[in-house]
Design a protein around this motif. Sequence first.
Motif, short mmCIF file in Angstrom:
data_model
loop_
_atom_site.label_atom_id
_atom_site.label_comp_id
_atom_site.label_asym_id
_atom_site.label_seq_id
_atom_site.Cartn_x
_atom_site.Cartn_y
_atom_site.Cartn_z
N TYR A 1 21.92 57.00 21.37
CA TYR A 1 22.25 55.77 21.30
C TYR A 1 22.24 55.14 22.62
CZ TYR A 1 23.55 51.04 20.06
OH TYR A 1 23.67 49.72 19.65
N GLU B 1 13.75 51.69 12.23
CA GLU B 1 13.71 53.10 12.11
C GLU B 1 13.93 53.77 10.64
OE1 GLU B 1 14.83 56.10 15.70
OE2 GLU B 1 16.48 55.38 14.59
N ASP B 2 15.04 53.01 9.99
CA ASP B 2 15.17 53.46 8.62
C ASP B 2 14.32 52.75 7.52
OD1 ASP B 2 16.90 55.08 9.90
OD2 ASP B 2 18.79 54.72 8.29
N PRO C 1 17.71 42.51 19.03
CA PRO C 1 16.57 43.52 19.06
C PRO C 1 16.87 44.87 18.66
CG PRO C 1 16.60 42.22 21.19
CD PRO C 1 17.87 41.83 20.49
N ILE C 2 18.25 45.30 19.12
CA ILE C 2 18.56 46.58 18.84
C ILE C 2 18.78 46.85 17.37
CG2 ILE C 2 20.28 48.42 19.10
CD1 ILE C 2 20.87 47.34 21.91
N ALA D 1 25.85 46.48 17.54
CA ALA D 1 24.49 46.68 16.75
C ALA D 1 24.75 47.67 15.53
CB ALA D 1 23.40 46.90 17.60
N PRO D 2 25.28 48.84 16.01
CA PRO D 2 25.27 49.95 14.96
C PRO D 2 26.17 49.24 13.84
CG PRO D 2 25.75 50.96 17.11
CD PRO D 2 25.70 49.45 17.29
N LYS E 1 16.67 61.11 15.32
CA LYS E 1 16.05 59.54 15.46
C LYS E 1 16.67 59.01 16.64
CE LYS E 1 17.77 58.02 11.46
NZ LYS E 1 18.15 57.26 10.55
N LYS E 2 15.79 58.07 17.28
CA LYS E 2 16.20 57.28 18.54
C LYS E 2 17.54 56.84 18.49
CE LYS E 2 13.29 53.97 19.29
NZ LYS E 2 12.44 53.01 19.86
N PHE E 3 17.85 56.31 17.38
CA PHE E 3 19.16 55.63 17.28
C PHE E 3 20.25 56.14 16.82
CE2 PHE E 3 16.08 52.11 17.71
CZ PHE E 3 16.80 51.26 18.85
N VAL F 1 19.32 52.60 24.07
CA VAL F 1 19.57 51.20 24.38
C VAL F 1 19.16 50.69 25.85
CG1 VAL F 1 21.16 50.82 22.37
CG2 VAL F 1 22.03 51.35 24.57
N TYR G 1 16.70 48.27 26.26
CA TYR G 1 17.06 46.76 25.68
C TYR G 1 17.96 46.15 26.68
CZ TYR G 1 15.22 48.61 21.39
OH TYR G 1 14.40 49.11 20.43
N ASP H 1 15.33 46.97 15.56
CA ASP H 1 14.81 48.27 15.58
C ASP H 1 15.50 49.42 15.07
OD1 ASP H 1 12.68 46.99 16.84
OD2 ASP H 1 13.17 47.78 19.06
N MET H 2 16.79 49.39 14.87
CA MET H 2 17.51 50.48 14.21
C MET H 2 17.19 50.50 12.76
SD MET H 2 21.59 50.33 15.60
CE MET H 2 22.04 51.87 15.16
#
Lengths: 338, 150
Positions: free
Chosen positions: B11, A249-250, A241-242, A206-207, B4-6, B15, B18, A245-246
């Motif tokens: 991380y 957040e931005d 979903p990750i 996801a990242p 930030k959360k992510f 996660v 999720y 949401d990532m």
Amino acid sequence: MRKMGRQTWYFENNVYINEAATVAGPMEKQGPLGETYDITYDDLHCHEDNWEKAERRILQQSIQTCIQKAKLQTDQIDILLSGDLLNQNVSSNYAARALSIPLLTMFGACSTSMETLATASALVDAGFANNAVAATSSHNASAERQFRYPTEYGSQKPASATTTITGAGAALVSKNPSNIGIECATIGKVMDYQMGDPFDMGTAMAPAAFDTIKTHLGDLGRTPNDYDLILSGDLSSVGSPILKDMLKEDGINVDEIHNDCGLMVYNSDQPVFAGGSGCACSAVVTYGHVLNEIRKGNLNKVFVVATGALLSPTMIQQKETIPCIAHGVVLKREELTS
Amino acid sequence: MSTKKFDKQNYKNTVKTYQPKPNLLLNCVKAFVVGGLICVLGQALTDFYINVFDYSEKDAASPTAATLILISAILTGLGIYDKLAQFAGAGSAVPITGFANAITSAALEHKSEGYVLGVGGNMFKLAGSVIVFGTVSAYIVGIIRFLLTQ
């Protein structure tokens, strides 16, 4: 300008996908996109003695079918860009042995589909090739065997695991006008958020998808509103979903326009855990269903972000985490005047 | 400024919400039932060998194990054992049938590389570590027993 921002290639000359072909295995055939594949098999062996030969066969078929559909001969193809999941890219190398087309093999794990398509587009744009074919394949059993356990070994997989799809996809890129233009491509950076579970690659990848999408929009000064669809490769029901949401957040909201090939390729009642994965996952969805929708005019601009977990079983056993990458290509509908 | 959360550092924690949680209780029950049923089958085989072939209780263990291994190998070849294992988890992995499945599946998988280097060389790929550590721990327990009984 060809280079936009940090990581994006903008194709100045008009570059198009002229034809594409997809081959799929039994589970994929039963999926919701079963009708969109050119060739399907009811058996994982695909009439071959072993899994590696089966994968080679479907890859070769996708390339040949693509060339035939474009009404070209193999000697008119200037370059083949191909990659797969197996060590030394054997499926691509052996498929190309029978084709007699100059070859560059590429490895980007499941991001290979867009890696090859982006490179093919750049070569055509720059004039190094008139007709280029981008292809990729994956096979459930050959991948299981190389990355996990023997196919018949009884191990319990968690719900976050993904199912490597059996399939192959190829696309022919040239400057000859068609309905499907290739506008630009964003090449991803390797991202590693310290996830080490090969049975949860959605979370690991996801990242990488996040970074490529965010960079792409920044490089071009765009917003998600510029697209009808942002399609990730194989983030599955865990990673999707990750990613959303990532991005949120931005300040980037893709909720309405995001989909994931790994979720499109199977029905929810098929026993595939979190969804499909593998090089062919993004390839068979993009080169079949998505191109059809662009041709029909249901989609005008699509950003396909193929995500790859650059996983090596040896590295995982040495307690390393999984580096991941995502490459994106923008496909847009072109109106033909003729 | 809150991080930030992510962010990369956060991380792994973020996660967790999720990721699907395995149902440990249900998995334990499934493993217990299937593992237990395999043992019931083993007991039935032992009784069968004792009553029909007049084996002693001790001698009946060998044909019982051999029969379970055969059944597991056949189910592996038919593509059934891995599906059972997805349901049962440790329930089908721990009994001797799981060991047989590990060997049979590796043998089947590597048949394409030939019988000597493929099947022969890879059969114990998964099961090998069980044998190594089984032997090592048997030695250690043996030595401890020897020292204690001196």
